[in-house]
Scaffold this motif. Sequence first.
Motif, PDB file in Angstrom:
ATOM      1  N   TRP A   7      65.733  13.641  67.701  1.00 11.36           N
ATOM      2  CA  TRP A   7      64.815  14.689  67.908  1.00 11.36           C
ATOM      3  C   TRP A   7      65.169  15.673  69.403  1.00 11.36           C
ATOM      4  CZ3 TRP A   7      62.176  15.888  64.120  1.00 11.36           C
ATOM      5  CH2 TRP A   7      61.781  15.080  63.119  1.00 11.36           C
ATOM      6  N   GLU A  11      65.881  19.577  68.511  1.00 10.58           N
ATOM      7  CA  GLU A  11      65.311  20.609  69.611  1.00 10.58           C
ATOM      8  C   GLU A  11      66.167  21.476  70.271  1.00 10.58           C
ATOM      9  OE1 GLU A  11      62.329  19.065  72.080  1.00 10.58           O
ATOM     10  OE2 GLU A  11      61.015  18.473  70.162  1.00 10.58           O
ATOM     11  N   GLU A  12      67.160  20.917  70.772  1.00 10.08           N
ATOM     12  CA  GLU A  12      68.299  21.565  71.431  1.00 10.08           C
ATOM     13  C   GLU A  12      69.303  22.361  70.430  1.00 10.08           C
ATOM     14  OE1 GLU A  12      72.139  20.808  74.076  1.00 10.08           O
ATOM     15  OE2 GLU A  12      70.772  19.364  73.992  1.00 10.08           O
ATOM     16  N   THR A  16      63.471  24.496  69.265  1.00  6.69           N
ATOM     17  CA  THR A  16      62.325  23.259  69.427  1.00  6.69           C
ATOM     18  C   THR A  16      61.205  23.418  68.226  1.00  6.69           C
ATOM     19  OG1 THR A  16      62.305  23.652  71.709  1.00  6.69           O
ATOM     20  CG2 THR A  16      60.239  23.027  70.710  1.00  6.69           C
ATOM     21  N   GLY A  17      60.727  24.647  67.897  1.00  6.50           N
ATOM     22  CA  GLY A  17      59.890  24.886  66.621  1.00  6.50           C
ATOM     23  C   GLY A  17      60.552  24.818  65.394  1.00  6.50           C
ATOM     24  N   GLY A  19      63.691  23.680  64.554  1.00  3.82           N
ATOM     25  CA  GLY A  19      64.243  22.375  64.198  1.00  3.82           C
ATOM     26  C   GLY A  19      63.202  21.345  63.364  1.00  3.82           C
ATOM     27  N   ARG A  20      62.163  21.432  64.294  1.00  2.83           N
ATOM     28  CA  ARG A  20      61.104  20.482  63.722  1.00  2.83           C
ATOM     29  C   ARG A  20      60.509  20.872  62.227  1.00  2.83           C
ATOM     30  NH1 ARG A  20      59.306  15.856  66.607  1.00  2.83           N
ATOM     31  NH2 ARG A  20      60.320  15.882  68.629  1.00  2.83           N
TER      32      ARG A  20
END
Length: 82
Positions: A7, A11-12, A16-17, A19-20
């Motif tokens: 996780w 994000e990296e 952040t948004g 990728g999720r």
Amino acid sequence: MRHREFWLLVEEVLGTGYGRVLAHDLSLTELGSRTAAQALDDGVEPRVVWHALCDAMDVPDERRWGHDHRRPAPPRRGSAAS
């Protein structure tokens, strides 16, 4: 690779948004048409899931492991001649 590391890389590397969202919504052929999150829940190794997600998003090899993995390792203490 642990779930936590997966996780953090999501994000990296993917954002952040974004990728999720990808991990929860993008169906991955390599994972039996499951999303990354579903595959993790089903017990698929996080490293396998990470590579499938990166392959689907055309993430180049040099970016797959984030910024820290591209930096040279710091010198070890006591290894320099005194």
